[in-house]
Scaffold this motif. Structure first.
Motif, mmCIF file in Angstrom:
data_model
loop_
_atom_site.group_PDB
_atom_site.id
_atom_site.type_symbol
_atom_site.label_atom_id
_atom_site.label_comp_id
_atom_site.label_asym_id
_atom_site.label_seq_id
_atom_site.Cartn_x
_atom_site.Cartn_y
_atom_site.Cartn_z
ATOM 1 N N ILE A 63 -2.595 -6.905 0.407
ATOM 2 C CA ILE A 63 -1.209 -7.302 0.160
ATOM 3 C C ILE A 63 -0.670 -6.442 -0.979
ATOM 4 O O ILE A 63 -1.431 -5.816 -1.713
ATOM 5 C CB ILE A 63 -1.088 -8.795 -0.207
ATOM 6 C CG1 ILE A 63 -1.825 -9.075 -1.531
ATOM 7 C CG2 ILE A 63 -1.617 -9.687 0.901
ATOM 8 C CD1 ILE A 63 -1.539 -10.458 -2.113
ATOM 9 N N ILE A 64 0.640 -6.407 -1.100
ATOM 10 C CA ILE A 64 1.270 -5.671 -2.196
ATOM 11 C C ILE A 64 1.656 -6.660 -3.282
ATOM 12 O O ILE A 64 2.370 -7.630 -3.044
ATOM 13 C CB ILE A 64 2.529 -4.911 -1.725
ATOM 14 C CG1 ILE A 64 2.164 -3.929 -0.600
ATOM 15 C CG2 ILE A 64 3.168 -4.175 -2.903
ATOM 16 C CD1 ILE A 64 1.160 -2.861 -1.010
ATOM 17 N N TYR A 65 1.143 -6.445 -4.495
ATOM 18 C CA TYR A 65 1.456 -7.290 -5.636
ATOM 19 C C TYR A 65 1.912 -6.398 -6.785
ATOM 20 O O TYR A 65 1.176 -5.520 -7.241
ATOM 21 C CB TYR A 65 0.240 -8.113 -6.070
ATOM 22 C CG TYR A 65 0.492 -8.919 -7.324
ATOM 23 C CD1 TYR A 65 1.313 -10.039 -7.297
ATOM 24 C CD2 TYR A 65 -0.091 -8.545 -8.534
ATOM 25 C CE1 TYR A 65 1.546 -10.774 -8.444
ATOM 26 C CE2 TYR A 65 0.139 -9.279 -9.692
ATOM 27 C CZ TYR A 65 0.970 -10.391 -9.647
ATOM 28 O OH TYR A 65 1.215 -11.116 -10.779
ATOM 29 N N GLU A 66 3.170 -6.593 -7.215
ATOM 30 C CA GLU A 66 3.780 -5.801 -8.279
ATOM 31 C C GLU A 66 3.604 -4.305 -8.031
ATOM 32 O O GLU A 66 3.230 -3.530 -8.911
ATOM 33 C CB GLU A 66 3.196 -6.195 -9.644
ATOM 34 C CG GLU A 66 3.577 -7.608 -10.056
ATOM 35 C CD GLU A 66 3.172 -7.940 -11.486
ATOM 36 O OE1 GLU A 66 2.381 -7.157 -12.066
ATOM 37 O OE2 GLU A 66 3.645 -8.959 -12.018
ATOM 38 N N GLY A 67 3.840 -3.931 -6.781
ATOM 39 C CA GLY A 67 3.826 -2.521 -6.419
ATOM 40 C C GLY A 67 2.451 -1.938 -6.158
ATOM 41 O O GLY A 67 2.324 -0.748 -5.842
ATOM 42 N N LYS A 68 1.408 -2.757 -6.271
ATOM 43 C CA LYS A 68 0.052 -2.268 -6.058
ATOM 44 C C LYS A 68 -0.594 -3.017 -4.901
ATOM 45 O O LYS A 68 -0.335 -4.211 -4.697
ATOM 46 C CB LYS A 68 -0.810 -2.453 -7.314
ATOM 47 C CG LYS A 68 -0.325 -1.652 -8.514
ATOM 48 C CD LYS A 68 -1.222 -1.906 -9.719
ATOM 49 C CE LYS A 68 -0.746 -1.122 -10.933
ATOM 50 N NZ LYS A 68 -1.599 -1.376 -12.130
ATOM 51 N N GLU A 69 -1.434 -2.313 -4.157
ATOM 52 C CA GLU A 69 -2.145 -2.949 -3.054
ATOM 53 C C GLU A 69 -3.426 -3.608 -3.571
ATOM 54 O O GLU A 69 -4.232 -2.970 -4.244
ATOM 55 C CB GLU A 69 -2.494 -1.912 -1.985
ATOM 56 C CG GLU A 69 -3.149 -2.512 -0.748
ATOM 57 C CD GLU A 69 -3.434 -1.481 0.320
ATOM 58 O OE1 GLU A 69 -2.519 -1.207 1.130
ATOM 59 O OE2 GLU A 69 -4.563 -0.940 0.334
ATOM 60 N N ILE A 70 -3.579 -4.895 -3.274
ATOM 61 C CA ILE A 70 -4.811 -5.591 -3.648
ATOM 62 C C ILE A 70 -5.322 -6.375 -2.438
ATOM 63 O O ILE A 70 -4.563 -6.724 -1.537
ATOM 64 C CB ILE A 70 -4.618 -6.553 -4.842
ATOM 65 C CG1 ILE A 70 -3.689 -7.714 -4.456
ATOM 66 C CG2 ILE A 70 -4.121 -5.831 -6.066
ATOM 67 C CD1 ILE A 70 -3.700 -8.848 -5.463
#
Length: 399
Positions: free
Chosen positions: A274-281
């Protein structure tokens, strides 16, 4: 007598290192390697000064070339892979390139798919055979000792084994509301997958944790057990004579399952990025980061494990029932090696398997599961190395 490269510096790696140093006649020199060299150095600091010479190194086990360079520098007799299952193939590639024997404790899993099976590693059979080197797959406890138990029973007590139930009970208490006893990412992927068992030549699936029984375990007492799929079922279904059904069962507390259901319901066990604050985690990887490190559970955990196999079959035309199991105490394991029993029961067999290779007892070119070797010397070492086994010939059967 020999040298071992140990890749992985978690709880299981810690046990392997300790047990190698307890057997200096076999393991004259070891190299501990991990992505985080400081963990390797901490192990070396604890154990340095004995007869086994200890070295450490940093390595990215995802990179076969980097592993091969380390092998060429150290020149071990065997590589003991106690890193992540995702890294099995890269390490096998490095062993092939350098002509060094290989051993692991868990079969390969693709990082982006919650599925484990032996097809990827069995595909290496011809190449290992042509290279003249041995690969031993799944040499922990389950898989590992459970396969050796079955091979021992087949050799000594049965003409045919028709039914096998593998039971894994952990009655330990670490005091946390929720924690996993080994790598959280691997553990949760395993538990949340569909159940699967082999019966009459077919694989049958069940919904996750939908099949439940109660079993009264020796020295532990009655526990809820749930049917799971476990990798040794795949190899044992091929290698045990006369098998009609084989199942795997594991204990879980209501507290553990309640927490797990909540985490599933809110998406925290997902392996989809998923994308969280512009980062993929990956949610499950984030969950792993916030849960207690399994290696930290040792000083907190009390209680025992009981892992074994209940078998039914025939000998000389007569029915035979047989139960072989080990009971391991968390506090005793921690007092000896600084790890709880889950790591202990995996790390000790890995060391014994490497010992079998170095001694030339389990050494034949190709890729093999543990039940394809002579079980007797391994069973003898279990009693010597801290995992004594017990037998019952009139066990309570599951059904």
């Amino acid at each position: 007598m020999g040298k071992a490269l140990i890749i992985g510096a978690g709880g299981v790696g810690n046990v392997v290192v300790h047990k190698c140093c307890q057997n200096p006649d076999v393991f004259e020199e070891i190299l501990i390697a991990s992505r985080t060299k400081s963990k390797c150095d901490a192990m070396k600091e604890k154990l340095d000064g004995g007869r086994t010479k200890i070295r450490t190194a940093q390595v990215n086990a995802d990179n076969a070339r980097e592993v091969a360079e380390l092998i060429n520098e150290f020149k071990p007799d065997v590589v003991i892979n106690v890193a992540l299952p995702y890294q099995d193939l890269a390490i096998m590639d490095a062993c092939l390139e350098t002509g060094v024997h290989y051993l692991d404790t868990a079969n390969y899993e693709p990082p982006d798919t919650a599925k484990f099976e032996y097809k990827w590693q069995w595909a290496y059979r011809d190449r290992f055979r042509e290279k003249g080197i041995t690969a031993v797959l799944g040499c922990g406890f389950d898989p590992g000792v459970t396969g050796v138990f079955c091979a021992y029973a087949q050799k000594h007590y049965f003409d045919e084994i028709h039914f096998i139930d593998i039971l894994d009970a952990n009655a330990g208490d670490h005091g946390y509301p929720f924690a996993t006893n080994f790598n959280p990412e691997i553990n949760i992927r395993e538990v949340t997958a569909k159940g699967r068992y082999y019966e009459e030549g077919q694989w049958k699936e069940t919904d996750p944790l939908s099949v439940k029984k109660v079993y009264n375990f020796p020295r532990i007492g009655p526990k809820d057990i749930y049917l799971l799929y476990h990798e040794e079922l795949e190899s044992l279904a091929q290698n045990i004579r006369g098998i009609k059904r084989i199942r795997f069962w594991m204990t879980f507390s209501d507290n553990y399952l309640t927490h797990l259901r909540v985490l599933q319901n809110v998406g925290m066990t997902s392996i989809e990025p998923i994308i969280y604050e512009g980062k993929e985690i990956v949610p499950l990887q984030f969950l792993k980061a916030v849960l207690p490190d399994p290696a930290s559970l040792g000083p907190r955990t009390k209680g025992k494990t009981n892992i074994g196999c209940i078998m039914q079959g025939i000998k000389d035309g007569k029915p035979v029932n047989y139960y072989v199991y080990n009971v391991c105490d968390h506090q005793e394991a921690y007092a000896e090696v600084g790890s709880q029993a889950i790591s202990y029961t995996t790390g000790v067999p890995a060391m014994i398997g490497a010992m079998m290779i170095i001694k030339g007892i389990w050494k034949k070119p190709g890729v093999y599961n543990v039940e394809e070797f002579d079980p007797d010397p391994f069973m003898e070492e279990l009693n010597k190395q801290g995992l004594p086994w017990h037998e019952e010939f009139q066990p309570t059967l599951l059904d």
